[in-house]
Scaffold this motif. Sequence first.
Motif, PDB file in Angstrom:
ATOM      1  N   VAL A 124       0.841  -1.202   0.000  1.00 49.57           N
ATOM      2  CA  VAL A 124       0.000   0.000   0.000  1.00 49.57           C
ATOM      3  C   VAL A 124       0.875   1.251   0.000  1.00 49.57           C
ATOM      4  O   VAL A 124       0.556   2.243  -0.656  1.00 49.57           O
ATOM      5  CB  VAL A 124      -0.968   0.001   1.209  1.00 49.57           C
ATOM      6  CG1 VAL A 124      -1.733   1.314   1.306  1.00 49.57           C
ATOM      7  CG2 VAL A 124      -1.935  -1.171   1.120  1.00 49.57           C
ATOM      8  N   SER A 125       2.004   1.185   0.683  1.00 46.14           N
ATOM      9  CA  SER A 125       2.929   2.323   0.744  1.00 46.14           C
ATOM     10  C   SER A 125       3.557   2.639  -0.604  1.00 46.14           C
ATOM     11  O   SER A 125       4.050   3.745  -0.819  1.00 46.14           O
ATOM     12  CB  SER A 125       4.068   2.037   1.722  1.00 46.14           C
ATOM     13  OG  SER A 125       3.567   1.802   2.995  1.00 46.14           O
ATOM     14  N   HIS A 126       3.555   1.666  -1.503  1.00 44.95           N
ATOM     15  CA  HIS A 126       4.217   1.834  -2.794  1.00 44.95           C
ATOM     16  C   HIS A 126       3.232   1.937  -3.952  1.00 44.95           C
ATOM     17  O   HIS A 126       3.610   1.782  -5.113  1.00 44.95           O
ATOM     18  CB  HIS A 126       5.195   0.679  -3.012  1.00 44.95           C
ATOM     19  CG  HIS A 126       6.233   0.615  -1.938  1.00 44.95           C
ATOM     20  ND1 HIS A 126       7.285   1.496  -1.878  1.00 44.95           N
ATOM     21  CD2 HIS A 126       6.335  -0.184  -0.848  1.00 44.95           C
ATOM     22  CE1 HIS A 126       8.012   1.226  -0.809  1.00 44.95           C
ATOM     23  NE2 HIS A 126       7.450   0.221  -0.159  1.00 44.95           N
ATOM     24  N   LYS A 127       2.005   2.209  -3.620  1.00 39.26           N
ATOM     25  CA  LYS A 127       0.947   2.313  -4.618  1.00 39.26           C
ATOM     26  C   LYS A 127       1.325   3.296  -5.727  1.00 39.26           C
ATOM     27  O   LYS A 127       1.167   2.998  -6.907  1.00 39.26           O
ATOM     28  CB  LYS A 127      -0.345   2.755  -3.912  1.00 39.26           C
ATOM     29  CG  LYS A 127      -1.530   2.903  -4.800  1.00 39.26           C
ATOM     30  CD  LYS A 127      -2.735   3.312  -3.966  1.00 39.26           C
ATOM     31  CE  LYS A 127      -3.936   3.538  -4.838  1.00 39.26           C
ATOM     32  NZ  LYS A 127      -5.106   3.891  -4.051  1.00 39.26           N
ATOM     33  N   GLY A 131       2.075   2.454  -9.720  1.00 38.61           N
ATOM     34  CA  GLY A 131       1.332   3.120 -10.788  1.00 38.61           C
ATOM     35  C   GLY A 131      -0.088   2.631 -10.951  1.00 38.61           C
ATOM     36  O   GLY A 131      -0.661   1.997 -10.059  1.00 38.61           O
ATOM     37  N   GLU A 132      -0.625   2.905 -12.119  1.00 39.92           N
ATOM     38  CA  GLU A 132      -2.050   2.661 -12.368  1.00 39.92           C
ATOM     39  C   GLU A 132      -2.425   1.181 -12.323  1.00 39.92           C
ATOM     40  O   GLU A 132      -3.596   0.844 -12.150  1.00 39.92           O
ATOM     41  CB  GLU A 132      -2.486   3.274 -13.695  1.00 39.92           C
ATOM     42  CG  GLU A 132      -1.832   2.669 -14.915  1.00 39.92           C
ATOM     43  CD  GLU A 132      -2.209   3.371 -16.194  1.00 39.92           C
ATOM     44  OE1 GLU A 132      -2.456   2.672 -17.192  1.00 39.92           O
ATOM     45  OE2 GLU A 132      -2.275   4.614 -16.202  1.00 39.92           O
ATOM     46  N   LEU A 133      -1.457   0.317 -12.471  1.00 43.70           N
ATOM     47  CA  LEU A 133      -1.748  -1.117 -12.410  1.00 43.70           C
ATOM     48  C   LEU A 133      -1.723  -1.663 -10.977  1.00 43.70           C
ATOM     49  O   LEU A 133      -1.828  -2.867 -10.767  1.00 43.70           O
ATOM     50  CB  LEU A 133      -0.754  -1.903 -13.270  1.00 43.70           C
ATOM     51  CG  LEU A 133      -0.895  -1.702 -14.775  1.00 43.70           C
ATOM     52  CD1 LEU A 133       0.190  -2.453 -15.523  1.00 43.70           C
ATOM     53  CD2 LEU A 133      -2.277  -2.137 -15.258  1.00 43.70           C
ATOM     54  N   TYR A 134      -1.598  -0.774 -10.005  1.00 42.26           N
ATOM     55  CA  TYR A 134      -1.526  -1.211  -8.609  1.00 42.26           C
ATOM     56  C   TYR A 134      -2.637  -2.187  -8.220  1.00 42.26           C
ATOM     57  O   TYR A 134      -2.348  -3.231  -7.630  1.00 42.26           O
ATOM     58  CB  TYR A 134      -1.506  -0.014  -7.648  1.00 42.26           C
ATOM     59  CG  TYR A 134      -1.592  -0.439  -6.204  1.00 42.26           C
ATOM     60  CD1 TYR A 134      -0.491  -0.994  -5.558  1.00 42.26           C
ATOM     61  CD2 TYR A 134      -2.783  -0.322  -5.493  1.00 42.26           C
ATOM     62  CE1 TYR A 134      -0.572  -1.419  -4.244  1.00 42.26           C
ATOM     63  CE2 TYR A 134      -2.864  -0.749  -4.177  1.00 42.26           C
ATOM     64  CZ  TYR A 134      -1.758  -1.289  -3.560  1.00 42.26           C
ATOM     65  OH  TYR A 134      -1.836  -1.715  -2.259  1.00 42.26           O
ATOM     66  N   PRO A 135      -3.905  -1.928  -8.526  1.00 43.87           N
ATOM     67  CA  PRO A 135      -4.946  -2.879  -8.095  1.00 43.87           C
ATOM     68  C   PRO A 135      -4.706  -4.295  -8.640  1.00 43.87           C
ATOM     69  O   PRO A 135      -4.857  -5.276  -7.919  1.00 43.87           O
ATOM     70  CB  PRO A 135      -6.246  -2.283  -8.640  1.00 43.87           C
ATOM     71  CG  PRO A 135      -5.957  -0.829  -8.782  1.00 43.87           C
ATOM     72  CD  PRO A 135      -4.509  -0.738  -9.157  1.00 43.87           C
ATOM     73  N   GLN A 136      -4.301  -4.389  -9.906  1.00 36.94           N
ATOM     74  CA  GLN A 136      -4.052  -5.700 -10.503  1.00 36.94           C
ATOM     75  C   GLN A 136      -2.787  -6.346  -9.916  1.00 36.94           C
ATOM     76  O   GLN A 136      -2.753  -7.552  -9.678  1.00 36.94           O
ATOM     77  CB  GLN A 136      -3.897  -5.580 -12.027  1.00 36.94           C
ATOM     78  CG  GLN A 136      -5.173  -5.168 -12.723  1.00 36.94           C
ATOM     79  CD  GLN A 136      -5.285  -3.656 -12.910  1.00 36.94           C
ATOM     80  OE1 GLN A 136      -4.794  -2.865 -12.105  1.00 36.94           O
ATOM     81  NE2 GLN A 136      -5.951  -3.250 -13.973  1.00 36.94           N
ATOM     82  N   VAL A 137      -1.759  -5.536  -9.681  1.00 39.30           N
ATOM     83  CA  VAL A 137      -0.533  -6.049  -9.077  1.00 39.30           C
ATOM     84  C   VAL A 137      -0.837  -6.575  -7.675  1.00 39.30           C
ATOM     85  O   VAL A 137      -0.405  -7.668  -7.296  1.00 39.30           O
ATOM     86  CB  VAL A 137       0.560  -4.957  -9.034  1.00 39.30           C
ATOM     87  CG1 VAL A 137       1.741  -5.385  -8.177  1.00 39.30           C
ATOM     88  CG2 VAL A 137       1.012  -4.594 -10.443  1.00 39.30           C
TER      89      VAL A 137
END
Length: 151
Positions: A124-127, A131-137
Amino acid sequence: IAKGSFYKFYESKEMAFFAVLESIHSELYGVADQALRRNGGLPTSERAAEAVLAVCRRLSDTGDMAFIEHDAKLLLQRLPEGVKKEHYHDDETHIRQLLEKYDLMPRRGASLAAATVRGLILTVSHKEQIGELYPQVLEALVYGACRELFE
């Protein structure tokens, strides 16, 4: 509120912030507890993944992760030892309690499961860096880790 009134409720600023930290932790474990209860029909790995994702989403939505990472460590250093011993429990204790409550047995042990959950939550700290693919990552990491831990 007036300074005098503040000290009727809390001995110090640190105690007030400690109350905030305890509230955040209680809320997060409540989020995980609700997700585990709500997803009782899912396979174990998916059920665990949904709980971790719910906590990560809550931390991301509220911004509480910044407080936990940056302020909590200093705060805990400044609290009297007696207060810490009486009130403060590490994350592993709470994670183990949830695992036991829902009869979730990680195949490589609760300590590894707790450490993995902590690691996943730190994403969460590196959201912003992800980048924009955070939810999928995040989903890929969480589901992959939970399959490794529970299947």
